[in-house]
Design an enzyme around this catalytic site. Sequence first.
Site, mmCIF file in Angstrom:
data_model
loop_
_atom_site.group_PDB
_atom_site.id
_atom_site.type_symbol
_atom_site.label_atom_id
_atom_site.label_comp_id
_atom_site.label_asym_id
_atom_site.label_seq_id
_atom_site.Cartn_x
_atom_site.Cartn_y
_atom_site.Cartn_z
ATOM 1 N N GLU A 251 -65.369 -43.522 -72.220
ATOM 2 C CA GLU A 251 -66.673 -43.989 -71.762
ATOM 3 C C GLU A 251 -67.179 -43.150 -70.590
ATOM 4 O O GLU A 251 -68.364 -42.859 -70.487
ATOM 5 C CB GLU A 251 -66.569 -45.474 -71.373
ATOM 6 C CG GLU A 251 -66.339 -46.360 -72.588
ATOM 7 C CD GLU A 251 -65.233 -47.391 -72.441
ATOM 8 O OE1 GLU A 251 -64.630 -47.740 -73.463
ATOM 9 O OE2 GLU A 251 -64.951 -47.837 -71.308
ATOM 10 N N ASP A 404 -59.695 -54.743 -70.618
ATOM 11 C CA ASP A 404 -60.291 -55.992 -70.140
ATOM 12 C C ASP A 404 -59.348 -56.702 -69.168
ATOM 13 O O ASP A 404 -59.774 -57.243 -68.152
ATOM 14 C CB ASP A 404 -60.601 -56.907 -71.332
ATOM 15 C CG ASP A 404 -61.529 -56.216 -72.322
ATOM 16 O OD1 ASP A 404 -62.579 -55.727 -71.877
ATOM 17 O OD2 ASP A 404 -61.198 -56.148 -73.514
#
Length: 419
Positions: A251, A404
């Site tokens: 990302e 996460d």
Amino acid sequence: IVNACVDVVLSGVKLLEALGLEPSDGKNHAVLNSGQDLKEAFAHFMERGAAAERFFSDAEAFQDIARTASEHPSAQLYVGGNAALIGQKLATNPDLKILLCGPVGPKLHELLNDNVVVPPESMQERDEFHLILEYQAGEQWGRVRAPAANRFIFSHDLSNGALNMLEVFVSSLDEFQPDLVVLSGLHMMEGQSKEMRQRRLMEAVASISDIPTDIPIHLELASMTDQDFMSNIVHQQVFPLVNSIGLNEQELLFLTQSASGPHASLASWSGIPDVGVVSDILFWILKEHGRTAERASDLTRIHFHTLAYHILVTVDGHWGNQVAAVAAGARAAGTQACATDTIDTSKVFLKAPLEFVTSHTEAPSKISLNPDEPVVQWHREGISFHFTPVLVCKDPVRTVGLGDAISAEGLLYSEVYPQ
């Protein structure tokens, strides 16, 4: 907190075999339209040992694949969606109550922790399934051999894709009175048409703007393929509204390529991402898009994670307890991947560089890791960097939701200074 689903986790090779798909050469597809696209894209990423996430456009074909996958004897069903996973991780702390707004079907509801509250407007009759095809290091499929363990994720998920629950979420905040808001699921909008996506992004920005300014907002990014969309998120719209972002090396590189940042000409990482390159891009994000004396942006924190190391970057004066926060994230990575309660030293190894430079664009300092004080700090123009190596699990039991869990744990230990 916007995206929630049921993850169906199984061996990618086993699913492709169960679907009767023969091994083929790899080919990248931005959107999957068929079984042929699926097997080519899977081979493409398996060959690189890289993670990816794609939208599957054909609803009926997807239902068939999802049925085959969820009924496969080796399949495991888990809570999925970045928001739900961060919620689940935070909910393991008995003192926390989590409000989760996302499309919650019957299976997901059953899987959620009791500390996770779902507003009735978020319930739906059918679960959204995301298929997670795992492969192991050294595993072979036809001519393709995986250099590292990873996974390929795909779904036909319209509810999360349209961020259907965002307004429900924002309207529930008054009653819930949160201390922290975590947003994710923007990447799910890539399956929408450009016009729809742009309109929905504007609505999302309006909704996020309605969140009281004293509540810190963390945005978790995920795998994306559309540079214009990423550029919109960075430039006009979302970054200035959030206080913190979490992302990985894929990302980060995609972000700098999309927004013409430093090292944007780098096509892909080779091996462990270079710490100096990563630091330059993180510095640029906060310098160009974060809070400064001249800029009204709220962005003051980035939690970067890659397999071998994590870096927590903060604008000075906004956050505290960074050493504990970045260490807690690294500990979560080691324990969750190995499915152990504490770090089991026989099951982990060190992959981080023992020496590195902190920048390639500025006069860098050279850093050597000291095992007695594994968290290293350095500063650059009012921005602090906290680096930690990760004790990497040798035989990961589960790689899904690792980012996460890392972000959730880092947030839990982060102190935000009232402004």
